[in-house]
Design an enzyme around this catalytic site. Structure first.
Site, PDB file in Angstrom:
ATOM      1  CE1 TYR A 157      -3.370  -2.639   0.029  1.00  0.00           C
ATOM      2  CE2 TYR A 157      -3.909  -2.075   2.293  1.00  0.00           C
ATOM      3  CZ  TYR A 157      -4.154  -2.814   1.157  1.00  0.00           C
ATOM      4  OH  TYR A 157      -5.184  -3.710   1.151  1.00  0.00           O
ATOM      5  N   GLY A 164     -16.702   0.327  -4.178  1.00  0.00           N
ATOM      6  CA  GLY A 164     -15.996   1.474  -4.735  1.00  0.00           C
ATOM      7  C   GLY A 164     -16.750   2.779  -4.624  1.00  0.00           C
ATOM      8  CG  LEU A 192     -19.826   1.576   1.278  1.00  0.00           C
ATOM      9  CD1 LEU A 192     -19.676   3.038   1.690  1.00  0.00           C
ATOM     10  CD2 LEU A 192     -21.227   1.073   1.611  1.00  0.00           C
ATOM     11  CG  LEU A 238     -23.474  -0.523  -2.980  1.00  0.00           C
ATOM     12  CD1 LEU A 238     -22.979  -1.789  -2.309  1.00  0.00           C
ATOM     13  CD2 LEU A 238     -24.948  -0.649  -3.345  1.00  0.00           C
ATOM     14  N   GLY A 239     -22.665   4.188  -1.880  1.00  0.00           N
ATOM     15  CA  GLY A 239     -22.581   5.249  -0.881  1.00  0.00           C
ATOM     16  C   GLY A 239     -23.442   6.461  -1.180  1.00  0.00           C
ATOM     17  N   GLY A 240     -24.469   6.287  -2.017  1.00  0.00           N
ATOM     18  CA  GLY A 240     -25.342   7.421  -2.348  1.00  0.00           C
ATOM     19  C   GLY A 240     -24.825   8.230  -3.516  1.00  0.00           C
ATOM     20  CB  SER A 285     -14.655  -3.239  -2.233  1.00  0.00           C
ATOM     21  OG  SER A 285     -15.270  -2.364  -3.157  1.00  0.00           O
TER      22      SER A 285
END
Length: 330
Positions: free
Chosen positions: A53, A215, A213, A218-220, A211
Site C-alpha cells: 500500500y 468502490g 460499498l 453504494l454510498g449514495g 470494498s
C-alpha cells in the site's frame, strides 16, 4: 464500539476495521495519523494494511506511516490489533513476490521494520499462491509463530476450495491454520455466499469484507451527483458499474431515504447483519468519513428491509438463496 471474536479465535476485534489503503496516497501522513487517533477514540482497535500500500509501490509507504504513528506514543501499538499482508511484488527480482519461504521471511522482516514493531497480530496472504506447496507455507509460518513474531494467520481473496486446502494442510501439522478470510463482499458483489462463506463458517474463519460499498457506488452516488458534490463512485471503474445498474441504485437510494438512513450506512449495516462477518473494512480519506461510518453500528435492518435488499441485489445462487452445493445440485 461493538466487539467480536475474530473467527474461532479468542482475539477481540472491533466490528469496523480501519483500512489504511489511502494513507500516503489520497490521505497525507498528518491526516492519516489524525484518522488513526480518532479510530482509537471511537474504540476501533482493528487496523488493516499491506506491504504494497502507498505510492510509490514497493516501498511500503503506508506501513511506514503507521510505524511512525506507533513510534510517537508507546500505548498505540498495544491498543491495536495490527494486520498486514504479503504476496504482491515489492521489487523486480523473482523472490520479491508470492509465498515462497524465502519471500515470507524477507517480506515479514521488512514489514516489521517499517511498522516499528516486533510482532504482527494477523499476517495475511494477499492472494492464493498456486505454485508454492502448503507444506512450505505452513512450515515458514510456524517458524514465525514459534518465534512469537506472528500470533494469527489469515487469507485474502481465497476461494472456498483454497480455504479447505489451507485448513486441511494446517490440520495435518496440528497447526491452528487460518482464522480469517478477507474478501470483496457487498450488496452488489455477493459471489462469496456460494462457497467462500460456507467454507469460512465451516472452518471457523472470520470474514472481513473489503470494498463494502463497491468502490463508493453504494454510498449514495446518485444523490451526491444531483447535489453537485464530488463522489468517488462516479469516477474510474465505478462509471461503468453506475451505467449498468442505475435503475437498481435509484431504487436502493429511495429505500434508504424511506428508512431515513444514508445509503453508505445501510450498506455497512447489511454486511454487519450477515452470519460469519467479523466487520467490514472502512477506508476513510478524512476524519469526517470515519466519524460518519459509526452510524452503521446503530442500524438494525428488519426482515422486511433485508428481503427488499435481496430483491434489489439478488443472491448469486441459481436455485434461490442457498449456498453450495445446494445452489448447484438440489
Amino acid at each position: 464500539m461493538e466487539y467480536t471474536h475474530l473467527g474461532r479465535s479468542g482475539l477481540s476485534v472491533s466490528r469496523l476495521v480501519l483500512g489504511t489503503m489511502n494513507f500516503g496516497q489520497d490521505t497525507s501522513e498528518d491526516d492519516s495519523h489524525t484518522i488513526m487517533d480518532r479510530a482509537h477514540e471511537h474504540g476501533i482497535n482493528f487496523f488493516d494494511t499491506a506491504n504494497v500500500y502507498g505510492v510509490p509501490q514497493g516501498e511500503g509507504v503506508t506501513e511506514q506511516i503507521i510505524g511512525r504513528w506507533f513510534a510517537t506514543s508507546g500505548g498505540r501499538r498495544d491498543k491495536t490489533v495490527l494486520a498486514t499482508k504479503l504476496y504482491l511484488p515489492t521489487g523486480t527480482w523473482p523472490n520479491e513476490r508470492f509465498m515462497s519461504a524465502l519471500n515470507i521471511r524477507r517480506a515479514f522482516e521488512a514489514s516489521l521494520r517499517r511498522l516499528r514493531t516486533d510482532y504482527i497480530d494477523l499476517y495475511q496472504m494477499h492472494h492464493i499462491d498456486r505454485q508454492t506447496p502448503w507444506e512450505e507455507i505452513w512450515e515458514a509460518f510456524s517458524v514465525l509463530r514459534e518465534q512469537g513474531k506472528v500470533l494469527y494467520f489469515g487469507s485474502s481473496n481465497f476461494a472456498g476450495w483454497h480455504i479447505a486446502q489451507a485448513q486441511e494442510a494446517a490440520r495435518s501439522r496440528h497447526f491452528l491454520g487460518l482464522v480469517s478470510e478477507q474478501s470483496i463482499y457487498n450488496l452488489m458483489t455477493r459471489w462469496i455466499e456460494l462457497e467462500v462463506l460456507p467454507a469460512a463458517r465451516h472452518y471457523g474463519l472470520g470474514v472481513i469484507p473489503w470494498s463494502p460499498l463497491h468502490g463508493g457506488v453504494l454510498g449514495g452516488v446518485l444523490r451526491k451527483q444531483k447535489e453537485g458534490g464530488a463522489s468517488r463512485g462516479s469516477s474510474g471503474r465505478s462509471v461503468s458499474t453506475l451505467a449498468r445498474h442505475r435503475d437498481t441504485l435509484e431504487r436502493y437510494e429511495r429505500l434508504c431515504a424511506d428508512l431515513g438512513e444514508d445509503p453508505a450506512h445501510v450498506g455497512l449495516a447489511w454486511l454487519l447483519a450477515q452470519e460469519g462477518v467479523t466487520g467490514p473494512i472502512i477506508g476513510p480519506r478524512t476524519v469526517e468519513q470515519l466519524d460518519s461510518s459509526l452510524r452503521a453500528l446503530s442500524i438494525t435492518l428488519d426482515d422486511s428491509t433485508l428481503a427488499k435488499l435481496d430483491e434489489l441485489f439478488p443472491p448469486p445462487a441459481p436455485n434461490g438463496a442457498k449456498p453450495a452445493p445446494e445452489a448447484y445440485a438440489w
